[in-house]
Structure formats: structure tokens, C-alpha cells
Design a protein around this motif. Structure first.
Motif, PDB file in Angstrom:
ATOM      1  N   GLY A   8       0.770  -1.232   0.000  1.00 13.11           N
ATOM      2  CA  GLY A   8       0.000   0.000   0.000  1.00 13.11           C
ATOM      3  C   GLY A   8       0.800   1.281   0.000  1.00 13.11           C
ATOM      4  O   GLY A   8       0.235   2.368   0.133  1.00 13.11           O
ATOM      5  N   MET A   9       2.113   1.199  -0.132  1.00 16.67           N
ATOM      6  CA  MET A   9       2.914   2.422  -0.183  1.00 16.67           C
ATOM      7  C   MET A   9       3.761   2.444  -1.444  1.00 16.67           C
ATOM      8  O   MET A   9       4.039   1.412  -2.061  1.00 16.67           O
ATOM      9  N   ALA A  10       4.169   3.656  -1.814  1.00 16.10           N
ATOM     10  CA  ALA A  10       5.015   3.841  -2.985  1.00 16.10           C
ATOM     11  C   ALA A  10       6.454   4.033  -2.537  1.00 16.10           C
ATOM     12  O   ALA A  10       6.726   4.767  -1.594  1.00 16.10           O
ATOM     13  N   VAL A  11       7.370   3.362  -3.222  1.00 20.08           N
ATOM     14  CA  VAL A  11       8.798   3.499  -2.949  1.00 20.08           C
ATOM     15  C   VAL A  11       9.479   3.902  -4.250  1.00 20.08           C
ATOM     16  O   VAL A  11       9.278   3.276  -5.288  1.00 20.08           O
ATOM     17  N   LEU A  12      10.267   4.967  -4.204  1.00 18.61           N
ATOM     18  CA  LEU A  12      10.954   5.481  -5.386  1.00 18.61           C
ATOM     19  C   LEU A  12      12.453   5.288  -5.239  1.00 18.61           C
ATOM     20  O   LEU A  12      13.024   5.560  -4.177  1.00 18.61           O
ATOM     21  N   TYR A  13      13.078   4.831  -6.319  1.00 18.57           N
ATOM     22  CA  TYR A  13      14.516   4.584  -6.343  1.00 18.57           C
ATOM     23  C   TYR A  13      15.161   5.509  -7.377  1.00 18.57           C
ATOM     24  O   TYR A  13      15.106   5.234  -8.571  1.00 18.57           O
ATOM     25  N   CYS A  36      10.270   6.616   0.521  1.00 17.93           N
ATOM     26  CA  CYS A  36       9.038   5.885   0.782  1.00 17.93           C
ATOM     27  C   CYS A  36       7.921   6.833   1.192  1.00 17.93           C
ATOM     28  O   CYS A  36       8.135   7.759   1.974  1.00 17.93           O
ATOM     29  N   SER A  37       6.716   6.583   0.690  1.00 18.78           N
ATOM     30  CA  SER A  37       5.584   7.450   1.012  1.00 18.78           C
ATOM     31  C   SER A  37       5.106   7.276   2.451  1.00 18.78           C
ATOM     32  O   SER A  37       4.445   8.159   2.997  1.00 18.78           O
ATOM     33  N   ARG A  38       5.437   6.162   3.105  1.00 18.48           N
ATOM     34  CA  ARG A  38       5.002   5.934   4.486  1.00 18.48           C
ATOM     35  C   ARG A  38       6.000   6.483   5.497  1.00 18.48           C
ATOM     36  O   ARG A  38       5.615   6.922   6.571  1.00 18.48           O
ATOM     37  N   TYR A  39       7.274   6.452   5.163  1.00 17.76           N
ATOM     38  CA  TYR A  39       8.307   6.903   6.086  1.00 17.76           C
ATOM     39  C   TYR A  39       9.083   8.054   5.454  1.00 17.76           C
ATOM     40  O   TYR A  39       9.894   7.846   4.552  1.00 17.76           O
TER      41      TYR A  39
END
Length: 202
Positions: A8-13, A36-39
């Protein structure tokens, strides 16, 4: 940059930092290994100690009482399932970082060629630690931080690292007043050292 959806979260590299002008805290804003959109990411108070540097989601190096992190890479590319970058945190140390996506997170492989003896810290996301139900722990191979909304775990795949949970200075995270950062500490000696770390999160 590469995008990943996990629990449920987006992570960008980001593969590279292209900015040439040295904006304030540019390394924190643009050059971490993953966002990360959550942290929310952390911003350093100084580079004197790990607690003040709050080096989340980076491979940082401690040498002569100073913390060094990734800035603009010498070269970079997008791979079939991740990113690859060549960079140098300080003179005498060169790193090739390869990130590959996996279920629930990603794998990191850092090939460190060094002329000096120093320490490296491969860190996950900064997880809130000031809420009911927050906890953190270490085993012989992994460090884990959790809270009611999720977790982040960092696992040493080499058998040569020391898992630990860092308690950075308050208000270094852009989102939470107090956080902890799971990471693995590695010894770096002159020559070539390969670090392999698995990072999972929810």
C-alpha cells in the motif's frame, strides 16, 4: 527513477542526482537509495555523529569522526530490475551500488574499493518510535523496527555485519518527532569488500 508498490505504499529509487547547484541538504532530498511514502526521509543536523547525521536509506561511512554519504554519482544506469550507480563518499573510497527489487522490498549489493580502514552502515527507513506499540530489536543477522502501521527490517546477507538500531537526534525526520533506524554495520579495510543487504518493509 524506478517506482515500486509495497503493502500500500510507494517506494521510489532515484538512479542519479542530476543537480549541479549545491542546494542545502541536497544529499538528503535527492540522493538516498530509496524514498518511501510511508516513512519520510531524515535530514542531518550535522555529519559529526551517526545520531546527528540520521543516515536513513543510505550507505554511510564513518571515518575520522565524520559521516560521509552518497552525493552525485560518477555514473549511473537503470537495470532490468533496479538501479546501478558508481559513487565516492570520500577520497580513497569508491562504491558500486546495485539495487534489485524483490517481494516486500529490495536487495542491495555494494562493492566497496577502499584505500583506508573505516566503517560502513547500510540503513533502512526511519520508523516512528514515539507511539504506543513501537518496538525495535536485533538478531545475529538482522535489525528490525516496527510500529502499529508497519515495519522496516535490514538483514545482513554476508555474515560479516553487525545489526543495530540507531536512535537519531529528535526532529531529524521530516514526519515524526522521534524515530529509530535499523541498519547493519560493516568493517571496511583496504582492498575490495562486497556488502549484501536485504531491506524489507510494510
Amino acid at each position: 527513477m524506478l517506482a515500486q508498490r509495497v503493502n500500500g505504499m510507494a517506494v521510489l529509487y532515484p538512479a542519479a542526482l542530476r543537480m549541479k547547484h549545491p542546494f542545502p541538504q541536497m544529499e538528503e532530498k535527492y540522493a538516498k537509495l530509496a524514498y518511501c511514502s510511508r516513512y519520510a526521509f531524515s535530514a542531518a543536523r550535522s555529519q559529526r555523529t551517526l545520531e546527528e547525521a540520521a543516515p536513513d536509506s543510505v550507505l554511510s561511512f564513518r571515518y575520522l569522526g565524520h559521516i560521509f554519504v552518497k552525493a552525485a554519482p560518477e555514473s549511473w544506469e537503470m537495470t532490468e530490475n533496479g538501479t546501478r550507480a558508481v559513487w565516492s563518499p570520500l577520497p580513497g573510497v569508491q562504491v558500486v551500488t546495485e539495487i534489485a527489487l524483490c517481494d516486500g522490498g529490495h536487495l542491495r549489493r555494494h562493492t566497496v574499493t577502499s584505500e583506508i580502514t573505516c566503517e560502513a552502515f547500510d540503513a533502512g527507513f526511519a520508523v516512528p518510535d514515539d507511539c504506543p506499540g513501537a518496538a525495535h530489536s536485533c538478531t545475529a543477522i538482522a535489525a528490525r523496527a516496527e510500529h502499529p502501521g508497519g515495519f522496516c527490517a535490514v538483514e545482513d546477507l554476508t555474515g560479516r555485519g553487525t545489526p543495530l538500531v540507531l536512535e537519531p537526534m529528535p526532529n531529524t525526520s521530516l514526519q515524526y518527532p522521534r524515530t529509530v533506524i535499523p541498519m547493519v554495520q560493516y568493517a571496511i579495510h583496504p582492498g575490495t569488500t562486497v556488502l549484501e543487504t536485504k531491506v524489507t518493509f510494510a
